[in-house]
Design a protein around this motif. Structure first.
Motif, mmCIF file in Angstrom:
data_model
loop_
_atom_site.group_PDB
_atom_site.id
_atom_site.type_symbol
_atom_site.label_atom_id
_atom_site.label_comp_id
_atom_site.label_asym_id
_atom_site.label_seq_id
_atom_site.Cartn_x
_atom_site.Cartn_y
_atom_site.Cartn_z
ATOM 1 N N ALA A 90 0.828 -1.208 0.000
ATOM 2 C CA ALA A 90 0.000 0.000 0.000
ATOM 3 C C ALA A 90 0.860 1.255 0.000
ATOM 4 O O ALA A 90 0.579 2.223 -0.725
ATOM 5 C CB ALA A 90 -0.929 -0.014 1.217
ATOM 6 N N GLY A 91 1.918 1.267 0.796
ATOM 7 C CA GLY A 91 2.783 2.450 0.841
ATOM 8 C C GLY A 91 3.496 2.707 -0.471
ATOM 9 O O GLY A 91 3.547 3.848 -0.950
ATOM 10 N N LEU A 92 4.035 1.649 -1.066
ATOM 11 C CA LEU A 92 4.751 1.831 -2.326
ATOM 12 C C LEU A 92 3.793 2.203 -3.451
ATOM 13 O O LEU A 92 4.116 3.045 -4.302
ATOM 14 C CB LEU A 92 5.514 0.553 -2.667
ATOM 15 C CG LEU A 92 6.505 0.644 -3.832
ATOM 16 C CD1 LEU A 92 7.519 1.752 -3.607
ATOM 17 C CD2 LEU A 92 7.217 -0.695 -4.024
ATOM 18 N N ALA A 93 2.604 1.580 -3.470
ATOM 19 C CA ALA A 93 1.616 1.932 -4.491
ATOM 20 C C ALA A 93 1.177 3.384 -4.342
ATOM 21 O O ALA A 93 1.001 4.101 -5.344
ATOM 22 C CB ALA A 93 0.408 0.997 -4.402
ATOM 23 N N ALA A 94 1.000 3.840 -3.101
ATOM 24 C CA ALA A 94 0.623 5.240 -2.879
ATOM 25 C C ALA A 94 1.729 6.182 -3.336
ATOM 26 O O ALA A 94 1.451 7.242 -3.920
ATOM 27 C CB ALA A 94 0.309 5.465 -1.404
ATOM 28 N N LEU A 95 2.970 5.804 -3.094
ATOM 29 C CA LEU A 95 4.093 6.644 -3.527
ATOM 30 C C LEU A 95 4.160 6.731 -5.045
ATOM 31 O O LEU A 95 4.315 7.826 -5.610
ATOM 32 C CB LEU A 95 5.403 6.088 -2.961
ATOM 33 C CG LEU A 95 6.680 6.838 -3.345
ATOM 34 C CD1 LEU A 95 6.647 8.270 -2.825
ATOM 35 C CD2 LEU A 95 7.910 6.108 -2.813
ATOM 36 N N VAL A 96 4.013 5.593 -5.715
ATOM 37 C CA VAL A 96 4.042 5.596 -7.186
ATOM 38 C C VAL A 96 2.850 6.369 -7.726
ATOM 39 O O VAL A 96 2.968 7.138 -8.692
ATOM 40 C CB VAL A 96 4.062 4.153 -7.717
ATOM 41 C CG1 VAL A 96 3.994 4.140 -9.241
ATOM 42 C CG2 VAL A 96 5.323 3.432 -7.251
ATOM 43 N N TRP A 97 1.671 6.173 -7.116
ATOM 44 C CA TRP A 97 0.476 6.904 -7.557
ATOM 45 C C TRP A 97 0.683 8.410 -7.413
ATOM 46 O O TRP A 97 0.295 9.183 -8.295
ATOM 47 C CB TRP A 97 -0.726 6.458 -6.741
ATOM 48 C CG TRP A 97 -1.956 7.274 -6.986
ATOM 49 C CD1 TRP A 97 -2.840 7.143 -8.010
ATOM 50 C CD2 TRP A 97 -2.429 8.369 -6.193
ATOM 51 N NE1 TRP A 97 -3.838 8.090 -7.908
ATOM 52 C CE2 TRP A 97 -3.610 8.850 -6.811
ATOM 53 C CE3 TRP A 97 -1.973 8.985 -5.031
ATOM 54 C CZ2 TRP A 97 -4.327 9.917 -6.279
ATOM 55 C CZ3 TRP A 97 -2.690 10.044 -4.516
ATOM 56 C CH2 TRP A 97 -3.858 10.496 -5.134
#
Length: 376
Positions: A21-28
């Motif tokens: 979730a954290g990495l996906a939020a960062l990429v988003w």
């Protein structure tokens, strides 16, 4: 599932959810910055912005899920080894393969989620994302116009406005229209305004000159026609309306469409080869979550215990996986250009996991050094 399995699995599952979730939020967040100007300066609603950028998330998660699975498995097991938890479990008679069971279960869940994303959700969301892009270019073309910038609307229409006032009035407008083959039109106007019609946006031009170059007839040279006007209207939607029949991107297509595209589309052999390679990449990519998890387990659960050896294990596991990721990119590019190398895609997805599993169970068949006899 025993109590030990549940204990390890809870740590792995919680870490995987948090890291993914954290990495996906960062990429988003980094990718959505491309669209933030449409909200701040061009009037795109926040709801449309969130819906548009959220459609990119399934593709991000499908790419990062194997990596986050590897990271969580490696770090959790290395931490447990440093805290002596694995030492106690091994002393209780648990083999490396037995200790690896919770991580393998989590990796299989990641594989299932990856297949759901690659086979269904990613094509669906990417197709919806491309349709949103079309709507913004076509029905919302007005928000794409920026003052002091030559803005391309479609492939054959360019609009320039020297300034844009708060009420939407454009000053110092230049329009270059190449939609009529062989007869380009250049329009210069003092001011104008974007209007929305049921057929799409139009720009109403006031006090200007329309210049059109017409091809000569009967051997005559081309002729420039000039027309002064008080009001003129240019259809902006027609510049992109033809894109409704555009060829769909490979990420919008299902696996059967990639493997056997419709001959009526008139695709080039290069595109057919690319689609075929893309299909095999999409089918094999979820399996890398299991392979990377097995690599992490082989690094964390084998070898002798060292009190301060956690950093070395982390470095070894990360180095191996970075090399596998680089190799995967190379193989993917090669296989999409030449389909004879498609088998390498599957080898890259399966072989590292098989080798790691073989190493974890003791590397049977590998020659072992014989112990030296004790000297008398």
């Amino acid at each position: 599932m025993t109590r030990i399995d549940r204990y390890i699995f809870r740590q792995l599952a919680g870490g995987l959810l948090a890291v993914t979730a954290g990495l996906a939020a960062l990429v988003w967040l980094t990718q959505s910055l491309r669209f933030i100007e449409l909200v701040l300066d061009r009037g795109l609603s926040l709801t449309v912005f969130i819906e548009l950028t959220s459609l990119m998330l399934p593709g991000f998660i499908a790419v990062i899920l194997p990596i986050t699975t590897f990271v969580v498995v490696l770090f959790v097991y290395v931490r447990m080894n440093s805290d002596r938890e694995l030492v106690v479990m091994r002393a209780a008679g648990l083999s490396p393969l037995r200790l690896a069971r919770p991580a393998i279960s989590l990796a299989l869940i990641s594989v299932a989620v990856g297949y759901m994303l690659n086979m269904w959700l990613v094509p669906l969301s990417h197709g919806a994302f491309r349709m949103w892009q079309f709507e913004i270019r076509n029905q919302m073309a007005a928000i794409l116009l920026q003052e002091g910038v030559f803005s391309s609307i479609g492939n054959e229409l360019t609009v320039y406005a020297r300034s844009r006032e708060r009420d939407g009035t454009l000053r110092g407008i230049l329009v270059h229209d190449q939609r009529e083959p062989g007869a380009p039109v250049t329009i210069i106007a003092e001011q104008g305004r974007i209007t929305t019609t049921p057929l799409g946006p139009r720009v109403l031009l006031i006090n200007g000159v329309r210049e059109q170059m017409e091809a000569g007839r009967n051997g005559q040279p081309p002729r420039l026609n000039t027309l002064s006007f008080a009001e003129n209207s240019v259809d902006l939607a027609r510049a992109t309306r033809q894109e409704e029949v555009r060829a769909r991107d490979s990420r919008e297509r299902s696996i059967p469409e990639l493997l056997d595209p419709d001959p009526a589309e008139g695709l080039r052999p290069r595109d057919v080869a690319r689609f075929y390679g893309e299909a095999h990449q999409r089918m094999s990519a979820p399996l890398t979550a299991l392979s990377y998890a097995l690599v992490a387990l082989a690094v964390a659960l084998t070898g002798q215990f060292r009190r301060h050896g956690g950093g070395l294990r982390l470095a070894a596991g990360i180095g191996i996986t970075v090399g596998l990721l680089a190799l995967g990119l190379t193989i993917g590019n090669l296989a999409t250009r030449e389909n004879a190398f498609v088998w390498l895609i599957w080898a890259h997805a399966l072989v590292p996991g098989i080798v790691a599993l073989w190493w974890m169970i003791g590397a049977p068949g590998l020659p072992r050094p014989r112990p030296r006899p004790a000297s008398a």
